[in-house]
Design a protein around this motif. Structure first.
Motif, short mmCIF file in Angstrom:
data_model
loop_
_atom_site.label_atom_id
_atom_site.label_comp_id
_atom_site.label_asym_id
_atom_site.label_seq_id
_atom_site.Cartn_x
_atom_site.Cartn_y
_atom_site.Cartn_z
N SER A 22 0.83 -1.21 0.00
CA SER A 22 0.00 0.00 0.00
C SER A 22 0.86 1.25 0.00
CB SER A 22 -0.93 0.02 1.21
OG SER A 22 -1.79 -1.08 1.18
N SER A 25 2.56 1.55 -3.40
CA SER A 25 1.61 1.99 -4.42
C SER A 25 1.29 3.47 -4.27
CB SER A 25 0.32 1.18 -4.33
OG SER A 25 0.58 -0.17 -4.60
N VAL A 168 -9.28 7.31 -10.37
CA VAL A 168 -8.88 5.96 -10.79
C VAL A 168 -7.95 5.35 -9.76
CG1 VAL A 168 -7.51 4.70 -12.51
CG2 VAL A 168 -9.26 6.33 -13.25
N PHE A 169 -6.99 6.11 -9.26
CA PHE A 169 -6.06 5.57 -8.29
C PHE A 169 -6.75 5.18 -7.00
CE2 PHE A 169 -3.37 6.10 -4.57
CZ PHE A 169 -2.45 5.11 -4.84
N SER A 171 -9.86 4.39 -6.52
CA SER A 171 -10.70 3.21 -6.76
C SER A 171 -9.85 1.95 -6.86
CB SER A 171 -11.50 3.37 -8.06
OG SER A 171 -12.33 4.49 -7.97
N ALA A 172 -8.75 2.03 -7.60
CA ALA A 172 -7.88 0.86 -7.77
C ALA A 172 -7.26 0.44 -6.45
CB ALA A 172 -6.80 1.17 -8.80
N MET A 173 -6.81 1.42 -5.67
CA MET A 173 -6.19 1.09 -4.37
C MET A 173 -7.20 0.46 -3.44
SD MET A 173 -2.99 1.50 -4.27
CE MET A 173 -2.71 1.41 -2.51
N PHE A 175 -9.79 -1.31 -4.27
CA PHE A 175 -10.05 -2.66 -4.76
C PHE A 175 -8.87 -3.58 -4.43
CE2 PHE A 175 -9.66 -5.79 -8.21
CZ PHE A 175 -10.84 -6.49 -8.00
N ILE A 176 -7.66 -3.12 -4.67
CA ILE A 176 -6.49 -3.97 -4.46
C ILE A 176 -6.28 -4.30 -2.99
CG2 ILE A 176 -3.95 -3.98 -4.60
CD1 ILE A 176 -4.27 -2.47 -7.26
#
Length: 177
Positions: A22, A25, A168-169, A171-173, A175-176
Motif C-alpha cells: 500500500s 503503491s 482511478v487511483f 478506486s484501484a487502491m 479494490f487492491i
C-alpha cells in the motif's frame, strides 16, 4: 482457533506485505501524479511562450497595430473563454487586448511586471478565476522593447485529467487492498 490465526506468523506477514504494498503503491501514485502535473504545466507554459513568439514576430513585421489585431484573432480562434491576451506598457497600463468580458476580474499583477522589468525573465503564475473558480495560467513576458504581453489560458482540461487520475487511483487502491 481464531485468536491463534491472528497471532500466527502467516497473518503478521500478510499484514506487513499489505502495508508495504500500500505504501509503495501510494508513493508510485504520488510520483506519477507529480510527473503528470509537471508535464501538463510545462505544455501549457510552452503554449503561452509560443503565443509570445507570435506576437514578437507580428510586432517586428506589422508593428503594434498588427499585434492588436492578432490579440483579438488569437482569442477568437481559441475561444474567448479559454484564452486572453493583453499588451501592456512597462507601467502596467493596458493599450491593447482581446475581448475581456469573461476575464474582467483579472487584474495586471504589478509585482510580476516589476519582476519582469528587473530580471527580464518571463514570469508565470497560476490563478483562480473569481467568477467561475477555474484555474488559469498566466504569462508575463516582453514581446518588444517596452511592450509586455500578459497572456492567460484556462487549465480546465488539465484539472479534469488530474482529477480523473486521482479517482482511478483511489478506486484501484481500494479494490487492491
Amino acid at each position: 482457533m481464531i485468536s491463534s490465526f491472528f497471532n500466527s506468523i502467516a497473518f503478521r506477514l500478510a499484514i506487513w506485505f499489505t502495508g508495504i504494498f500500500s505504501i509503495g503503491s501510494a508513493v508510485a501514485f504520488l510520483l506519477f501524479y507529480y510527473l503528470a502535473a509537471q508535464t501538463i504545466q510545462e505544455q501549457v507554459d510552452m503554449d503561452l511562450m509560443d503565443n509570445a513568439a507570435k506576437f514578437t514576430t507580428i510586432i517586428r513585421r506589422n508593428g503594434m497595430a498588427g499585434a492588436s489585431q492578432l490579440a483579438v484573432l488569437e482569442a477568437q480562434a481559441a475561444g474567448e473563454k479559454s484564452i486572453f491576451i493583453r499588451l501592456l506598457y512597462p507601467t502596467g497600463e493596458v493599450f491593447a487586448s482581446s475581448h475581456m468580458s469573461y476575464w474582467k476580474d483579472i487584474q495586471v499583477n504589478l509585482d510580476a511586471v516589476r519582476d519582469l522589468m528587473t530580471t527580464s525573465r518571463s514570469r508565470f503564475e497560476t490563478i483562480v478565476l473569481p467568477a467561475t473558480g477555474q484555474k488559469a495560467r498566466l504569462l508575463y513576458t516582453y514581446v518588444a522593447p517596452n511592450v509586455i504581453l500578459q497572456n492567460g489560458i484556462v487549465t480546465t482540461f488539465a484539472d479534469q485529467y488530474l482529477s480523473a487520475f486521482k479517482k482511478v487511483f483511489v478506486s484501484a487502491m481500494g479494490f487492491i487492498i
